[in-house]
Design an enzyme around this catalytic site. Structure first.
Site, PDB file in Angstrom:
ATOM      1  N   GLU A  17     -13.026 -16.393  -0.408  1.00 47.78           N
ATOM      2  CA  GLU A  17     -14.287 -16.922  -0.944  1.00 47.78           C
ATOM      3  C   GLU A  17     -15.209 -15.773  -1.358  1.00 47.78           C
ATOM      4  O   GLU A  17     -15.880 -15.839  -2.393  1.00 47.78           O
ATOM      5  CB  GLU A  17     -14.952 -17.797   0.121  1.00 47.78           C
ATOM      6  N   GLY A  83     -13.043 -29.669   2.600  1.00 43.64           N
ATOM      7  CA  GLY A  83     -12.185 -30.842   2.469  1.00 43.64           C
ATOM      8  C   GLY A  83     -13.010 -31.990   1.892  1.00 43.64           C
ATOM      9  O   GLY A  83     -14.161 -32.192   2.274  1.00 43.64           O
ATOM     10  N   ASP A 233      -8.848 -29.396  -0.384  1.00 41.45           N
ATOM     11  CA  ASP A 233      -7.981 -30.424   0.214  1.00 41.45           C
ATOM     12  C   ASP A 233      -8.837 -31.668   0.392  1.00 41.45           C
ATOM     13  O   ASP A 233     -10.040 -31.640   0.133  1.00 41.45           O
ATOM     14  CB  ASP A 233      -7.429 -29.952   1.567  1.00 41.45           C
TER      15      ASP A 233
HETATM   16  N1  SAH Z   1      -7.352 -19.932   7.163  1.00 40.50           N
HETATM   17  C1  SAH Z   1      -7.867 -20.169   8.468  1.00 40.50           C
HETATM   18  C2  SAH Z   1      -8.369 -21.576   8.657  1.00 40.50           C
HETATM   19  C3  SAH Z   1      -9.507 -21.870   7.835  1.00 40.50           C
HETATM   20  S1  SAH Z   1     -10.313 -23.319   8.356  1.00 40.50           S
HETATM   21  C4  SAH Z   1      -6.793 -19.952   9.465  1.00 40.50           C
HETATM   22  O1  SAH Z   1      -5.638 -20.178   9.140  1.00 40.50           O
HETATM   23  O2  SAH Z   1      -7.163 -19.619  10.576  1.00 40.50           O
HETATM   24  C5  SAH Z   1     -10.863 -23.963   6.855  1.00 40.50           C
HETATM   25  C6  SAH Z   1     -11.982 -23.243   6.177  1.00 40.50           C
HETATM   26  O3  SAH Z   1     -12.207 -23.884   4.932  1.00 40.50           O
HETATM   27  C7  SAH Z   1     -13.313 -23.325   6.910  1.00 40.50           C
HETATM   28  O4  SAH Z   1     -14.063 -22.167   6.659  1.00 40.50           O
HETATM   29  C8  SAH Z   1     -13.966 -24.592   6.345  1.00 40.50           C
HETATM   30  O5  SAH Z   1     -15.323 -24.385   6.058  1.00 40.50           O
HETATM   31  C9  SAH Z   1     -13.199 -24.913   5.054  1.00 40.50           C
HETATM   32  N2  SAH Z   1     -12.428 -26.179   5.013  1.00 40.50           N
HETATM   33  C10 SAH Z   1     -11.586 -26.493   4.003  1.00 40.50           C
HETATM   34  N3  SAH Z   1     -10.996 -27.686   4.221  1.00 40.50           N
HETATM   35  C11 SAH Z   1     -11.464 -28.142   5.412  1.00 40.50           C
HETATM   36  C12 SAH Z   1     -11.191 -29.305   6.187  1.00 40.50           C
HETATM   37  N4  SAH Z   1     -10.298 -30.216   5.790  1.00 40.50           N
HETATM   38  N5  SAH Z   1     -11.832 -29.467   7.363  1.00 40.50           N
HETATM   39  C13 SAH Z   1     -12.723 -28.522   7.788  1.00 40.50           C
HETATM   40  N6  SAH Z   1     -13.004 -27.401   7.095  1.00 40.50           N
HETATM   41  C14 SAH Z   1     -12.384 -27.187   5.920  1.00 40.50           C
END
Ligand code: SAH
Length: 265
Positions: A17, A83, A233
């Site tokens: 990002e 999401g 997503d």
């Molecule tokens: N890549 C990280 C996980 C990221 S969590 C790992 O593997 O540890 C997801 C990130 O994207 C968070 O910063 C959140 O703000 C955003 N995000 C995207 N989709 C999301 C979802 N379905 N639920 C919650 N946060 C989401």
């Protein structure tokens, strides 16, 4: 009163990002904050201080507070992915928050959570006014700009097979940029039942893990907070597959929308 010529703080949870924004920055200088690099410079002529906070409410809140204090920032922005909760939205659409809610904060009864306003006693209106809302004039100005923004189609090589096209906007309709309510909590949402519940209970468009925590910091410091999220997503049973597949492709969408609205902030 923040100095109106000061920089805006931009908080990104993840490297992808921040990279999408850095690409468009000039006059770059770097500093260290909590062991991570903070990037100072200009985004289309506007002074910004951009930091990767790490994922979640605490990481983003502490980063926001430190940026605001160390760099005397005039406002806080969160830019990144989320999401989708609203079934009318598709991957690649972008939501600008007019309202932010910490969906995991409140009173847990057996199966239901009554949301409260974070950080204050759960009395009187704090039991009802749990959302951090943008000032109406700013929300209206952003809404006028949002409808004018056209984002490029997502790359063809990310297109799912024809049988799976429900997550994608039908060809030719373009990606939407809209104002909406964004929820934040310390959970990655990967459940159709939870997606449906969050959409219905909060009338929300998107869910992520940082924005409403930064909104709480902004409320304490008297700074405006604008959150821009491009959907990676749809928070349902496929979100664990879609997130890694789309995150790098949609992060530039949030950056693009921020570049279009930054003159209003
Ligand atoms: N890549 C990280 C996980 C990221 S969590 C790992 O593997 O540890 C997801 C990130 O994207 C968070 O910063 C959140 O703000 C955003 N995000 C995207 N989709 C999301 C979802 N379905 N639920 C919650 N946060 C989401």
């Amino acid at each position: 009163m923040p100095d109106s010529t000061a920089a805006l703080a931009v908080i990104c949870a993840m490297a992808e990002e921040k990279a999408a924004l850095k690409e468009h920055m000039s006059f770059i200088e770097t500093r260290d904050l909590l062991g991570r690099t903070v990037t100072l410079g200009q985004l289309d002529g506007h002074d910004v201080v951009v930091a990767e906070s790490g994922v979640g409410k605490v990481a983003s809140a502490v980063t926001a507070a430190l940026l605001a204090r160390e760099f005397g920032c005039r406002g806080l922005v969160v830019s990144g992915v989320a999401g989708g909760l609203d079934p009318d939205l598709h991957i690649g659409d972008t939501v600008i928050a007019h309202s932010l809610v910490q969906h995991d904060y409140g009173h847990q009864h057996d199966a239901t959570l009554t949301p409260f306003r974070p950080g204050v006693p759960p009395l009187g209106s704090n039991r009802r006014d749990y959302a951090f809302d943008l000032p109406r004039d700013l929300a209206e100005r952003l809404a006028r700009v949002a409808v004018e923004i056209a984002l490029p189609d997502l790359p063809d090589d990310l297109l799912p097979p024809p049988a799976e096209t429900a997550d994608r906007r039908p060809a030719g309709l373009g990606r939407r940029v809209l104002m909406g309510r964004i929820l934040s909590g310390d959970q990655f949402i990967n459940s159709e039942a939870v997606r449906r519940r969050l959409h219905t209970e909060f009338a929300a468009q998107a869910v992520e893990m940082e924005g409403a925590a930064v909104a709480q910091v902004g409320a304490l410091l008297g700074l405006p907070v604008v959150v821009v999220r491009c959907l990676s997503d749809l928070a349902g049973s496929e979100s664990h597959l879609d997130f890694p597949r789309f995150v790098a492709a949609v992060a530039p969408g949030a950056a693009m929308v921020l570049r279009r609205i930054i003159r209003e902030l």
